[in-house]
Design an enzyme around this catalytic site. Structure first.
Site, PDB file in Angstrom:
ATOM      1  N   HIS A 360       0.794  -1.230   0.000  1.00 34.45           N
ATOM      2  CA  HIS A 360       0.000   0.000   0.000  1.00 34.45           C
ATOM      3  C   HIS A 360       0.817   1.266   0.000  1.00 34.45           C
ATOM      4  CE1 HIS A 360      -4.211  -1.341   0.578  1.00 34.45           C
ATOM      5  NE2 HIS A 360      -3.644  -2.423   1.074  1.00 34.45           N
ATOM      6  N   LYS A 551      -9.576  13.651   3.838  1.00 35.03           N
ATOM      7  CA  LYS A 551      -8.662  12.511   3.879  1.00 35.03           C
ATOM      8  C   LYS A 551      -7.833  12.665   5.145  1.00 35.03           C
ATOM      9  CE  LYS A 551      -7.077  13.788  -0.227  1.00 35.03           C
ATOM     10  NZ  LYS A 551      -7.058  12.522  -0.916  1.00 35.03           N
ATOM     11  N   ARG A 552      -7.071  11.660   5.539  1.00 35.94           N
ATOM     12  CA  ARG A 552      -6.205  11.815   6.702  1.00 35.94           C
ATOM     13  C   ARG A 552      -5.260  13.012   6.506  1.00 35.94           C
ATOM     14  NH1 ARG A 552      -6.337   7.920  11.017  1.00 35.94           N
ATOM     15  NH2 ARG A 552      -4.483   9.035  11.713  1.00 35.94           N
ATOM     16  N   LYS A 557      -0.001  14.428   1.671  1.00 33.44           N
ATOM     17  CA  LYS A 557      -1.285  14.753   1.037  1.00 33.44           C
ATOM     18  C   LYS A 557      -1.450  16.265   0.828  1.00 33.44           C
ATOM     19  CE  LYS A 557      -3.692  10.658   2.926  1.00 33.44           C
ATOM     20  NZ  LYS A 557      -4.487  10.036   1.847  1.00 33.44           N
ATOM     21  N   THR A 659      -8.733   6.557  -2.874  1.00 37.16           N
ATOM     22  CA  THR A 659     -10.064   6.078  -3.249  1.00 37.16           C
ATOM     23  C   THR A 659     -11.078   7.206  -3.095  1.00 37.16           C
ATOM     24  OG1 THR A 659     -10.315   5.184  -1.009  1.00 37.16           O
ATOM     25  CG2 THR A 659      -9.713   3.634  -2.764  1.00 37.16           C
ATOM     26  N   LYS A 663     -14.499   8.210  -5.358  1.00 39.03           N
ATOM     27  CA  LYS A 663     -15.839   8.487  -4.814  1.00 39.03           C
ATOM     28  C   LYS A 663     -16.331   9.843  -5.298  1.00 39.03           C
ATOM     29  CE  LYS A 663     -14.319   6.374  -0.483  1.00 39.03           C
ATOM     30  NZ  LYS A 663     -13.782   6.767   0.854  1.00 39.03           N
TER      31      LYS A 663
HETATM   32  C1  LIG Z   1     -12.510   6.990   1.206  1.00 43.22           C
HETATM   33  C2  LIG Z   1     -12.128   7.342   2.590  1.00 43.22           C
HETATM   34  C3  LIG Z   1     -10.790   7.556   2.910  1.00 43.22           C
HETATM   35  C4  LIG Z   1      -9.684   7.520   1.869  1.00 43.22           C
HETATM   36  O1  LIG Z   1      -9.553   8.805   1.318  1.00 43.22           O
HETATM   37  P1  LIG Z   1      -8.268   9.183   0.397  1.00 43.22           P
HETATM   38  O2  LIG Z   1      -8.631  10.529  -0.130  1.00 43.22           O
HETATM   39  O3  LIG Z   1      -8.188   8.159  -0.682  1.00 43.22           O
HETATM   40  O4  LIG Z   1      -7.096   9.202   1.297  1.00 43.22           O
HETATM   41  C5  LIG Z   1     -10.465   7.865   4.207  1.00 43.22           C
HETATM   42  N1  LIG Z   1     -11.415   7.952   5.164  1.00 43.22           N
HETATM   43  C6  LIG Z   1     -12.718   7.775   4.891  1.00 43.22           C
HETATM   44  C7  LIG Z   1     -13.727   7.903   5.986  1.00 43.22           C
HETATM   45  C8  LIG Z   1     -13.124   7.451   3.598  1.00 43.22           C
HETATM   46  O5  LIG Z   1     -14.431   7.246   3.339  1.00 43.22           O
END
Ligand SMILES: *Cc1c(COP(=O)(O)O)cnc(C)c1O
Length: 816
Positions: A360, A551-552, A557, A659, A663
């Site tokens: 990952h 995101k985190r 990032k 991901t 979305k």
């Molecule tokens: C999809 C999702 C993530 C991943 O987000 P990235 O932008 O790909 O880092 C993290 N936390 C939650 C709650 C999510 O639904």
């Protein structure tokens, strides 16, 4: 063809809800509050899924088919009730049944607390994969941990992150899970290894000095509109009773209780680090507890089915979600050799054809290593087995590259030095029959930069499987307005065949369709705006651009690059005559690991900037900044359908896939992003005109670093950048306390700006200007948004799972 789900008997369901309301939760219909109704409804629904789970489990075709066992320390499943109703095909029926009892389903769904049993993308991926396995009826078991406390709850106090424990099950317990005490396992720790003579054969055995019980809880993973339910099996650590008879009998009652307290600790809490490994003993105990219980359960199922051990890899495959469950490899070897008395070659022939590993990350701080002495102490027999795996592997290395000591040192599972450590990724690659990255670019970098020698040794082992997201949760459930709209065009099969959305692209230029599509987007934006007003008391307009980064919180990032852009807009609104921009709301949602200092300082800086900007009458409401606290799946479900702009701005080469990017594109947000992770493939699908790509590419990042990157050069050469950054130095955002936001500023200059924010700033600002311009052309924007929804069918996790099935797992669907 999928069979119709069992007929729904409304009367029986209502009686069941009422029975649970009174008998399980001790409420009368008269005094029950929403929470009691939600719990009772949840239990009534879980009765149905539990029966389907047991029927699926007992189905001979399932028992005799090959299964995947998805091992992950994290499953970020989010709330289950609404999603399970969608998958069960009961959303409308249950809405009606509850309404007849005076209850509003939407309100009841809000009573469910998110099970946040994961940190971020990695855990959410595991949850999407379980959904897609069940939807396509591939025999599967998810194995995870039943943490008592999930990821901490986040709040802000004067702009700073506060953490509180997340008791996700509540006092009443979680209605969707069911304990399976008959499947409990005993797990050992510590102790010593001894040799003994077994009728002339010398054998080794581990004598642990501590045992705990692994209690499984099954959470149902409901197939889409089918009766198939596979388990997500979460292990809870419990003390074995009687815990310590000796100290108990000695009258040392309190000492005896220690065993109980220690045992409870192993699954007490999820470690809150995302993409960062800390090497703590309790974390290794969690990993082994999870691996051992899961491997034993897999073997139990295999042997219960009357199958031979030698056929394990024909019947079961074990997917390791990152290196966190790596210890499962030596654990299977140990069980096969020490408990079933196979010799090394026979055990290795099984084990090395059973495990597959997903990488990952390439970030060095996230690549797991464990101190040899810790493993030796906690798991002495496993350390012996790791040495033996390494010994045999290094013979292969010497045969391939005779005399090349550097190669041996680089590839060895053991990293030499003063404190010798075990490299878990090396063990995984050596012990697995397949290794995959999570997006095309990432998998290329795994081959080129991380494991080039392994690729030379084992040329067919490395694969790519691009991540995906489940369209059931991330479109049908979270965006009913858009779902209905696309169903009008393509029919109702798209949740199982997301590529069918492509037909929507024919309507991208259709003015009437554009209007309806944007009306749905506006409703979703208004819903979010209302939530923000009610919960955060910030006034925002649903006509503004909703610019979203959720995101985190991580330096790679680059939330701080986004902050620099905000500062540049603020500066220009105040100082640049004639500067105009479409009204914009920038949304953030992000948790920082509690020990990650700079990440927390960036949160603080964003909150302080937001406070000032949101209340500055000089800018006429053109710019708002909203940091939504406690980011989690249920918040994502509200924010994503309302996004116009999706911020995917990691330094090229650092985000393995992402991901969230998928979305948001699916829900009609335009991506502003770097050539990183799956952004590259999103661009391929939607076309260059429908995405805003900026910044250095991977090779340019590497070249700049190699030549010696100096952020001061950019700072001094670009007046807008300098002005934006300097805003952080004074007391603009922290009246009376100048310099309070220095940490972020310093990291970008004296700190060397390791993720090249300053190098990408100008190109990021330009991309935003182009987007801003485009947003004012309503029809043009609508067309691009529609094309994003239409053209990202590739990113369904159903396709990811089919890639795994076809190229790695070799499973057959069992359509029940
Ligand atoms: C999809 C999702 C993530 C991943 O987000 P990235 O932008 O790909 O880092 C993290 N936390 C939650 C709650 C999510 O639904």
């Amino acid at each position: 063809m999928t069979k119709q789900p069992h007929a729904f008997d409304k009367n029986a369901f209502q009686l069941s809800v009422q029975k649970h309301l009174s008998a399980t939760y001790a409420h009368t219909v008269e005094n029950a509050d929403s929470r009691a109704w939600y719990l009772a409804m949840g239990r009534a629904l879980a009765e149905i899924t539990t029966i389907n789970l047991l029927e699926t489990e007992a189905d001979e075709r399932v028992v005799n088919a090959k299964s995947v066992n998805y091992l992950s320390l994290e499953f970020l499943i989010g709330r289950l009730t609404g999603n399970n109703l969608i998958n069960m095909g009961l959303y409308e029926s249950v809405t009606e049944a509850m309404a007849e009892m005076g209850q509003n389903l939407t309100d009841l769904l809000e009573e469910e607390r998110d099970p946040s049993l994961g940190n971020g993308g990695l855990g959410r991926l595991a949850a999407c994969f379980m959904d897609s396995l069940a939807a396509q009826e591939f025999p599967s078991v998810g194995y995870g941990l039943h943490y008592e406390y999930g990821l901490f709850k986040q709040s802000f106090a004067e702009g700073r992150q506060q953490e509180a424990p997340d008791a996700w099950r509540g006092v009443e317990g979680y209605p969707w899970e069911v304990a399976r005490p008959e499947l409990a396992q005993e797990i050992g720790f510590y102790g010593h290894v001894e040799s003994y003579d077994d009728n002339g054969v010398q054998r080794r055995r581990w004598v642990p000095s501590m045992y705990v019980k692994a209690m499984p809880w099954d959470v149902p993973v409901v197939g889409y509109q089918s009766n198939t339910v596979y388990p997500l099996r979460l292990w809870e650590c419990q003390a074995i009773a009687p815990f310590s008879l000796e100290s108990f009998n000695n009258g040392n009652y309190f000492e005896a209780q220690h065993a109980l307290i220690d045992a409870g600790n192993i699954t007490k809490v999820l470690y809150p680090n995302d993409n960062h490994e800390k090497g703590k003993t309790l974390r290794l105990m969690q990993q082994f507890f999870h691996s051992s219980a899961s491997v034993r359960d897999i073997l139990r199922r295999h042997l219960d089915a009357g199958l031979a051990l030698a056929d394990l890899s024909k019947q079961e495959t074990i997917q390791l979600n990152d290196t966190h469950p790596t210890i499962a490899i030596p654990e299977l070897m140990r069980i096969l050799m020490d408990e079933y008395h196979l010799d090394w070659d026979a055990a290795w022939a099984i084990s090395s054809k059973t495990f597959a590993y997903t990488n990952h990350t390439l970030l060095p701080e996230a690549l797991e290593t464990w101190s040899e002495s810790l493993i030796q102490h906690l798991l002495p027999r496993h350390m012996e087995i790791i040495y033996e795996i390494n010994h045999r592997f290094l013979q292969e290395v010497r045969a391939k590259w005779p005399g090349d000591v550097a190669k041996q040192q680089k590839l060895s599972i053991i990293q030499e030095g003063f404190n010798r450590v075990v490299r878990m990724a090396n063990l995984c690659v050596i012990g697995s029959y397949a290794v995959n990255g999570v997006a095309a670019l990432h998998s290329e970098l795994v081959k080129r930069d991380l494991f080039p020698e392994f690729d030379a040794l084992y040329p067919t082992r490395l694969h790519n499987v691009t991540n995906g997201v489940t369209p059931r949760r991330w479109l049908k459930f979270c965006n009913p307005g858009l779902s209905e709209l696309v169903s009008e065009i393509v029919g109702n099969d798209w949740p199982k065949h997301l590529e069918q959305l492509e037909a929507v692209s024919q309507y991208a230029k259709d003015a009437a369709f554009q209007k309806r599509y944007m009306a749905v987007k506006r409703e979703n934006k208004q819903r979010l705006a209302d939530w923000v007003k009610t919960n955060l008391d910030i006034e925002i307009s649903a006509d503004a651009i909703f610019d979203v980064q959720i995101k985190r919180l991580h330096e790679y990032k680059r939330q701080h690059l986004n902050l620099l852009h905000i500062l540049s807009l603020y500066h220009r609104l105040l100082n640049e005559p004639g500067f105009d921009m479409a009204p914009r709301v920038v949304f953030f949602a992000a948790k920082a690991a509690p020990g990650y200092h700079l990440a927390k300082e960036i949160i603080f800086a964003i909150n302080k900037v937001a406070e000032k900007v949101n209340n500055d009458p000089r800018i006429g409401g053109k710019l708002k900044v909203v940091f939504i606290p406690d980011y989690r799946v249920s918040m994502a479900e509200m924010i994503i359908p309302a996004a116009d702009v999706s911020e995917q701005i990691s330094t090229a080469g650092k985000e393995a896939s992402g991901t969230g990017n998928m979305k948001m594109a699916l829900n009609g947000a335009l991506t502003i992003g770097t050539m990183d992770g799956a952004n590259v493939e999103i661009r391929e699908e939607v076309g260059d005109d429908n995405i805003y790509i900026f910044g250095l590419e991977v090779d340019e990042v590497e070249a700049l670093k190699a030549q010696g990157y100096n952020p001061f050069e950019y700072y001094h050469a670009d007046p807008l950048l300098k002005a934006s950054m300097d805003l952080l130095l004074g007391e603009e955002f922290t009246p009376g306390q100048p310099g309070l936001l220095r940490a972020t500023y310093d990291s970008l200059l004296d700190g060397g700006d390791p993720y090249l924010c300053l190098a990408d700033f100008a190109s990021y600002v330009k991309a935003h200007e182009a987007m801003d311009k485009q947003y004012r052309d309503k029809a043009g924007w609508a067309q691009k948004a529609i094309l994003n929804t239409a053209l990202v069918g590739k990113f369904t996790s159903d396709r990811s799972i089919r890639d795994y099935v076809d190229n790695i797992w070799q499973l057959k669907a069992i359509n029940r």
